[in-house]
Scaffold this active site. Structure first.
Site, PDB file in Angstrom:
ATOM      1  N   HIS A   1      -5.574  35.665   5.989  1.00 47.17           N
ATOM      2  CA  HIS A   1      -4.805  36.307   4.920  1.00 47.17           C
ATOM      3  C   HIS A   1      -4.929  35.557   3.596  1.00 47.17           C
ATOM      4  O   HIS A   1      -4.873  34.336   3.551  1.00 47.17           O
ATOM      5  CB  HIS A   1      -3.333  36.403   5.327  1.00 47.17           C
TER       6      HIS A   1
ATOM      7  N   CYS B   1       4.173  39.532   3.068  1.00 44.64           N
ATOM      8  CA  CYS B   1       3.697  39.901   4.414  1.00 44.64           C
ATOM      9  C   CYS B   1       4.540  40.988   5.037  1.00 44.64           C
ATOM     10  O   CYS B   1       4.009  41.877   5.680  1.00 44.64           O
ATOM     11  CB  CYS B   1       3.750  38.711   5.358  1.00 44.64           C
TER      12      CYS B   1
ATOM     13  N   ASP C   1      -7.554  42.247   8.675  1.00 39.12           N
ATOM     14  CA  ASP C   1      -6.188  42.644   8.307  1.00 39.12           C
ATOM     15  C   ASP C   1      -6.119  43.085   6.847  1.00 39.12           C
ATOM     16  O   ASP C   1      -6.794  42.488   5.984  1.00 39.12           O
ATOM     17  CB  ASP C   1      -5.228  41.469   8.497  1.00 39.12           C
TER      18      ASP C   1
HETATM   19  N1  LIG Z   1      -4.108  31.858   9.575  1.00 33.99           N
HETATM   20  C1  LIG Z   1      -3.379  33.007   9.149  1.00 33.99           C
HETATM   21  C2  LIG Z   1      -2.294  32.969  10.054  1.00 33.99           C
HETATM   22  C3  LIG Z   1      -1.448  34.126  10.044  1.00 33.99           C
HETATM   23  C4  LIG Z   1      -1.808  35.322  10.626  1.00 33.99           C
HETATM   24  C5  LIG Z   1      -0.908  36.359  10.729  1.00 33.99           C
HETATM   25  C6  LIG Z   1       0.350  36.169  10.210  1.00 33.99           C
HETATM   26  O1  LIG Z   1       1.272  37.155  10.272  1.00 33.99           O
HETATM   27  C7  LIG Z   1       0.701  34.973   9.635  1.00 33.99           C
HETATM   28  C8  LIG Z   1      -0.211  33.963   9.567  1.00 33.99           C
HETATM   29  C9  LIG Z   1      -2.961  32.945   7.621  1.00 33.99           C
HETATM   30  O2  LIG Z   1      -3.799  32.548   6.861  1.00 33.99           O
HETATM   31  O3  LIG Z   1      -2.856  34.089   7.183  1.00 33.99           O
HETATM   32  N1  LIG Z   2       0.285  38.587   5.251  1.00 34.55           N
HETATM   33  C1  LIG Z   2       0.588  37.481   5.910  1.00 34.55           C
HETATM   34  N2  LIG Z   2       1.034  37.554   7.133  1.00 34.55           N
HETATM   35  N3  LIG Z   2       0.367  36.319   5.317  1.00 34.55           N
HETATM   36  C2  LIG Z   2       0.692  35.073   5.908  1.00 34.55           C
HETATM   37  C3  LIG Z   2      -0.291  34.078   5.522  1.00 34.55           C
HETATM   38  C4  LIG Z   2       0.057  32.777   6.105  1.00 34.55           C
HETATM   39  C5  LIG Z   2      -1.086  31.803   6.126  1.00 34.55           C
HETATM   40  N4  LIG Z   2      -1.763  31.817   7.358  1.00 34.55           N
HETATM   41  C6  LIG Z   2      -0.497  30.416   5.916  1.00 34.55           C
HETATM   42  O1  LIG Z   2      -0.127  29.857   6.891  1.00 34.55           O
HETATM   43  O2  LIG Z   2      -0.380  29.921   4.845  1.00 34.55           O
END
Ligand SMILES: N[C@@H](Cc1ccc(O)cc1)C(=O)O
Ligand SMILES: NC(=[NH2+])NCCC[C@H](N)C(=O)O
Length: 380
Positions: free
Chosen positions: A256, A364, A209
């Protein structure tokens, strides 16, 4: 204006703000469980998994966790407010196409999945300078998400932007490297070890991503946790050679980077904890670091057991810089606001209630397409 965005802090001119219209459910299937694995822990309903023998569910029946309409309405209300605030700050706001009500599912040769609206637009596109790069998704439901941004990208293309789509994965179960999610055995979380075979199996594929990247002028820090991410970084490195340098950080987090690490201006990072510092490229370790207080659980709405929470409580670290002195922050987090004000920032508080249900803070669901600034070298 022409597409131009090299970093996370230079004065913001144009931005895409995502849309949550017609968000109805989260589909629990292998790719979803892989991505949200770290955050789906400790919940009573999670174990045994919904598709465990005896659950009464047929093997190919999708499991959809519905999202209450009230939360969807409140999300969209908050997003409209944020878009208005950005406009009053003289930022031009672009909006994606909404998902049409009749579009509930997407289908490829190998699988079908519930559609997800283009809400967290940071995730599936990486803007690097004058280039739009659509990244290869990790969640099936998000496979065609960038199509909802096509009118915006096409206009930037007409104005001279480069527009690139990274190779699309077939995305069968065998495409996913499970080593990160299975790295440790935890009591209440089942390992993901049940890939189903498909005539379209081709082994591990690139999946990655845009939100795994932190942009610092001509340098890009990327979080890499799986072979899927590695392959995408190999692609990015070859594609960007001579223009940008990719610095891989191994397993800083699952995917992310933006709820762990945000750059507020050259020389200053906002980070979740000092634990990350040793993992960063050497030149970044000497930057100043702001570590905000631990999140206060009272700043989140109370949810029912059947409301699926998909982020960590650190999600409000996910701020959006308007310029090197001005940061948009969730009004629910006065602690973070005070810390930033203490460092001389002007804070723009905005309302965003359900970030833990929809997986994203401001960084995000925004995609900055035009900022001042260029391909500076901040790391030498
Ligand atoms: N584990 C991911 C979970 C995530 C993925 C996509 C999302 O839109 C939000 C959260 C976080 O670190 O980024
Ligand atoms: N670009 C994004 N969608 N970021 C979200 C990150 C969220 C991340 N997995 C957390 O739970 O802390």
């Amino acid at each position: 204006m022409r597409l131009n965005s090299f970093d996370e802090w230079s004065p913001l001119k144009e931005v895409v703000v995502g849309s949550g219209v017609n968000y109805t459910s989260h589909e629990r299937e292998l790719s979803f469980d892989m991505v949200f694995h770290d955050h789906l822990t400790g919940l009573d309903w999670y174990y045994p998994r919904l598709d465990a023998p005896g659950s009464g569910r047929g093997a190919d029946e999708p499991v959809r966790s519905p999202i209450k309409q009230r939360y969807v309405d409140e999300l969209n209300e908050d997003i409209e407010g944020i878009a208005e605030t950005l406009t009053t700050l003289s930022v031009t706001v672009h909006r994606p196409l909404d998902v049409d009500e009749a579009t509930t599912e997407i289908r490829t040769p190998a699988w079908s999945a519930a559609v997800v609206p283009p809400l967290n637009v940071r995730d599936n596109t990486l803007i690097l300078g004058d280039e739009i790069i659509e990244t290869p998704p990790m969640i099936r439901s998000r496979y065609f998400e960038t199509q909802f941004l096509t009118p915006i990208f096409a206009e930037y293309f007409r104005q001279g932007a480069r527009w690139t789509v990274m190779p699309r994965p077939l995305m069968t179960d065998a495409s996913f490297d499970p080593s990160y999610v299975n790295r440790e055995v935890r009591d209440n979380v089942e390992p993901i070890t049940d890939p189903r075979s498909s005539p379209y199996d081709v082994g591990y594929e690139m999946m990655f991503d845009g939100a795994q990247c932190l942009r610092l002028g001509r340098d890009v820090i990327t979080n890499v946790a799986t072979r899927n991410h590695e392959l995408a970084c190999d692609w990015l490195e070859r594609h960007l050679e001579g223009r940008f340098r990719i610095h891989r950080v191994h397993r800083l987090t699952d995917s992310h980077i933006d709820s762990w690490l945000i750059a507020l201006r050259p020389g200053l990072l906002l980070i979740r904890s000092m634990d990350v510092v040793d993992m960063l490229p050497e030149k970044l370790r000497s930057w100043d670091m702001i570590v905000p207080p631990e999140p206060n659980m009272k700043s989140f709405p109370a949810y029912d057991n059947d409301d699926l929470i998909i982020t960590s409580p650190f999600i409000d670290l996910n701020v959006l810089s308007i310029d090197p002195e001005t940061v948009m922050v969730n009004e629910a987090g006065p602690e973070l606001m005070r810390v930033l004000e203490g460092h001389g920032f002007t804070v723009v508080p905005v309302r965003h209630r359900h970030r833990r249900l929809f997986g994203g803070g401001f960084h995000c669901f925004t995609l900055d397409t035009v900022r001042e600034g260029g391909a500076e070298d901040y790391l030498s």
